[in-house]
Write an enzyme that holds these catalytic residues in place. Structure first.
Site, short mmCIF file in Angstrom:
data_model
loop_
_atom_site.label_atom_id
_atom_site.label_comp_id
_atom_site.label_asym_id
_atom_site.label_seq_id
_atom_site.Cartn_x
_atom_site.Cartn_y
_atom_site.Cartn_z
N GLY A 89 27.72 7.66 -35.70
CA GLY A 89 28.22 6.46 -35.03
C GLY A 89 28.11 6.48 -33.52
O GLY A 89 29.09 6.25 -32.83
N SER A 90 26.90 6.76 -33.02
CA SER A 90 26.77 6.82 -31.57
C SER A 90 26.98 5.44 -30.92
O SER A 90 27.48 5.36 -29.81
CB SER A 90 25.41 7.40 -31.17
OG SER A 90 24.38 6.63 -31.73
N ALA A 93 30.77 4.94 -30.51
CA ALA A 93 31.31 5.90 -29.55
C ALA A 93 30.90 5.54 -28.13
O ALA A 93 31.74 5.55 -27.21
CB ALA A 93 30.84 7.32 -29.90
N ASP A 134 34.31 2.05 -37.38
CA ASP A 134 33.78 3.11 -36.51
C ASP A 134 34.35 2.99 -35.10
O ASP A 134 34.60 4.00 -34.43
CB ASP A 134 32.24 3.07 -36.50
CG ASP A 134 31.67 1.67 -36.36
OD1 ASP A 134 32.45 0.69 -36.32
OD2 ASP A 134 30.43 1.53 -36.28
#
Ligand code: MEV
Length: 302
Positions: A89-90, A93, A134
């Site tokens: 989940g870049s 983030a 997320d």
């Protein structure tokens, strides 16, 4: 100059169903992405992001921040971290870390709920789809019971979760998989809605099992969740191979984690079985990852 980091995530239960309003359980992982922001001359934003090739999320975060706080002027943004590639989940983030860092740069007091809402807005403006689970993991960290209908995040007081993580080596296209499931639902609404409701019930039971640390039961519930995901058509042969290998090596339960199509699988296992399970995952063609769940949410580094 401000530096902020946010964690990646792994879905323990409830993927896809959460898009249709059901709850899910997500844990933040100790793989983090950091963002450094500083003011720069002029009006242009300069983004240096070797890890997050898709800078649309950073652009969207800047746009949301400027609109929310009426700020202007150039910003220089640099990212650092170890989130690339595994589907942790870049995008969420980097969005959460950027918005938090910008709030500090502009001296705005922003609570977690507001940070979640601004970040979710930015993510949705880029992806068009997504439940926001997320984003919640990146903001609150720890392990969270997230409801897809109300977008609420309930932090769960859990200790160590005995998780083993295996990477398939295949990068999944989350947006495409979410759309696929949407098309399936249009074609077979009753069948797919029954699956989503079934998953929702499993997740509610999973929360109780997690809180009482009944790992055997949680493992079984994860297995049932995987059956539904198989029915939805989002599992793959590679995921199934790694899941079966983990189960044969003694896992309490195993399932894919995330949208499916590739990325990671997770297994729950007694500590004396972890090594064996990791080996079995490698032998089945996967990569056992050293990832710790229940990591801290977004935090200031500098
Ligand atoms: C993807 O990691 C999880 C999905 O449920 C999508 C979402 O909730 O945004 C498939």
């Amino acid at each position: 100059m401000v530096k902020v980091s946010a964690p990646g995530k792994l879905l323990l239960m409830g993927e896809h169903a959460v898009v249709y309003g059901q709850p899910c359980i997500v844990t933040a992982v100790d793989q983090r992405l950091s963002v450094t922001v500083e003011k720069s001359k002029g009006y242009k934003s300069i983004i240096n992001s070797p890890q997050v090739h898709d800078t649309r999320f950073i652009d969207a975060a800047i746009g949301v921040a400027k609109k929310a706080w009426g700020t202007d002027g150039g910003i220089r943004i640099t990212t650092q971290g170890q989130l690339n590639g595994y589907g942790f989940g870049s995008s969420s983030a980097v969005t959460v870390a950027t918005l938090k860092a910008l709030s500090m740069l502009y001296e705005k007091v922003v609570g977690q709920r507001e940070l979640f809402e601004l970040s979710y807005r930015a993510v949705l403006s880029v992806q068009g789809v997504g439940s926001g689970f997320d984003v919640a993991a990146a903001v609150w960290g720890g392990t969270v019971y997230y409801t897809g209908s109300r977008k609420t995040a309930e932090p769960l007081a859990v200790g160590t979760i005995p998780l083993v993580v295996g990477y398939t080596g295949v990068k999944a296209d989350t947006v495409e998989l979410v759309r696929d499931v949407g098309r399936k639902r249009e074609a077979y609404p009753e069948k797919v809605d029954r699956i989503m409701q079934g998953v929702g019930k499993l997740v509610a039971s999973g929360k109780e099992a997690l809180l009482s640390q009944n790992w055997e039961r949680l493992g079984k519930l994860m297995d049932f969740n995987q059956e539904y995901l198989r029915d939805l058509g989002v599992s793959t042969q590679k995921l199934e191979d790694l899941i079966s290998a983990a189960k044969r090596a003694g896992a309490w339960g195993a399932k894919l984690s995330g949208a499916g199509g590739g990325d990671c699988m997770i297994a729950l296992a007694k500590s004396d079985k972890r090594e064996e399970i990791s080996k079995a995952i490698q032998q089945a063609g996967g990569q056992a990852l050293d990832v710790r769940p229940n990591a801290e949410g977004v935090r200031i580094e500098l």
